[in-house]
Design an enzyme around this catalytic site. Structure first.
Site, mmCIF file in Angstrom:
data_model
loop_
_atom_site.group_PDB
_atom_site.id
_atom_site.type_symbol
_atom_site.label_atom_id
_atom_site.label_comp_id
_atom_site.label_asym_id
_atom_site.label_seq_id
_atom_site.Cartn_x
_atom_site.Cartn_y
_atom_site.Cartn_z
ATOM 1 N N ARG A 111 3.785 14.373 8.193
ATOM 2 C CA ARG A 111 3.018 13.166 8.487
ATOM 3 C C ARG A 111 3.907 11.924 8.359
ATOM 4 N NH1 ARG A 111 -1.669 13.995 4.407
ATOM 5 N NH2 ARG A 111 -2.235 11.858 4.925
ATOM 6 N N ARG A 130 -4.012 12.746 -4.995
ATOM 7 C CA ARG A 130 -5.247 12.205 -4.403
ATOM 8 C C ARG A 130 -6.389 13.212 -4.493
ATOM 9 N NH1 ARG A 130 -5.278 9.683 1.409
ATOM 10 N NH2 ARG A 130 -4.228 11.639 1.912
ATOM 11 N N LYS A 161 -4.086 2.468 2.597
ATOM 12 C CA LYS A 161 -4.878 1.808 3.649
ATOM 13 C C LYS A 161 -6.371 1.994 3.407
ATOM 14 C CE LYS A 161 -3.126 4.362 6.966
ATOM 15 N NZ LYS A 161 -2.235 5.194 6.146
ATOM 16 N N ARG A 203 -7.550 16.978 -0.073
ATOM 17 C CA ARG A 203 -7.534 17.081 1.385
ATOM 18 C C ARG A 203 -6.609 18.203 1.848
ATOM 19 N NH1 ARG A 203 -6.862 11.209 4.073
ATOM 20 N NH2 ARG A 203 -5.319 12.319 5.309
ATOM 21 N N ARG A 235 -2.361 3.962 15.969
ATOM 22 C CA ARG A 235 -1.307 4.732 15.341
ATOM 23 C C ARG A 235 -0.161 4.997 16.282
ATOM 24 N NH1 ARG A 235 -3.956 7.452 11.208
ATOM 25 N NH2 ARG A 235 -2.609 8.744 9.961
#
Ligand code: AP5
Ligand code: MG
Ligand code: ZN
Length: 213
Positions: free
Chosen positions: A171, A127, A13, A160, A88
């Site tokens: 998540r 990531r 996203k 992160r 969300r």
């Protein structure tokens, strides 16, 4: 043009929203980025948000909605925006919808970036992001030119806090329970567009540009 990005954590996203923002000249509004900026600056909001984010849980709707509505009321959002990570939950989507209706306005496109769960954990562990300018990389799929260094600003890249495997799994669970129902919500409004998020990020973007025109 008002756009909502939907998709699981790690679907891409943020990657796509940044490209959309650059091409169409509208701001990229990410509630996750707003929370992370507050954590970095040690604000009260950041402290509260961190306690949820570290567990992979959602920050309460009341707080999140307030922050988002504040942000989209700023001048640069007048022509439109691309929302990434908001709404969300169904209550968040309903508040946004009600606020837009008051302004005789609406969301034009809800773009669902579709990536199966199996791909997600692998993506998240690779990531890396830039704490200085916000650019995002992947050590295998979208590597920076020099390992560990941001192409755009030269800062050292970081991982992160919520990208640990256990947190990612939670998540994903929260995504399926609370966020996935938004696909139906926007489908019923007639603005849902699905794109395959498993292909190369440039190909995903080409599919999105076809939709947006
Ligand atoms: P948030 O920051 O929104 O995180 P998220 O939804 O979990 O999504 P991510 O940012 O992890 O993934 P992404 O889809 O943006 O993927 P990316 O482009 O980086 O939220 C974090 C937390 O904040 C939440 O858990 C919650 O606690 C809180 N929060 C935020 N908003 C909230 C709200 N509205 N209500 C309540 N709480 C809220 O890509 C991922 C990786 O894949 C990168 O390494 C990237 O380089 C790579 N990649 C991207 N595209 C491709 C591709 N096509 N092929 C291969 N690799 C790719
Ligand atoms: Mg993101
Ligand atoms: Zn940078």
């Amino acid at each position: 043009m008002k756009i909502v990005m939907l998709g699981a954590p790690g679907a891409g996203k943020g990657t796509q929203a940044k490209m959309i923002a650059a091409k169409y000249g509208i701001p990229h509004v990410s509630t996750g980025d707003i929370f992370r900026a507050n954590i970095k600056n040690g604000t009260e909001l950041g402290k509260e948000a961190k306690s949820y984010m570290d567990k992979g849980a959602l920050v309460p709707d009341e707080l999140t909605v307030r922050i988002l509505l504040d942000r989209v009321a700023q001048d640069d959002c007048a022509k439109g925006y691309v929302l990434d990570g908001f709404p969300r939950t169904i209550p968040q989507a309903e508040v946004l919808d009600a606020e837009l209706t008051k302004l005789n306005d609406k969301i034009d496109f809800a773009i669902n970036v579709d990536v199966p769960d199996e791909n997600i954990v692998r993506r998240m562990s690779g990531r890396r992001s830039c704490p200085s300018c916000g650019a995002t990389y992947h050590i295998v799929h979208i590597p920076p030119k020099q390992e560990g260094v941001c192409d755009k600003c030269g800062a050292a890249l970081v991982q992160r806090d919520d990208d640990k495997e256990e947190t990612v799994k939670n998540r994903l669970k929260v995504y399926h329970e609370q966020t996935q129902p938004l696909i139906d919500f926007y489908e019923k409004k007639g603005v849902l567009q699905n794109v395959d998020g498993t292909v190369d990020s440039e190909e995903v973007f080409a599919a999105i540009v076809k939709i947006l025109g």
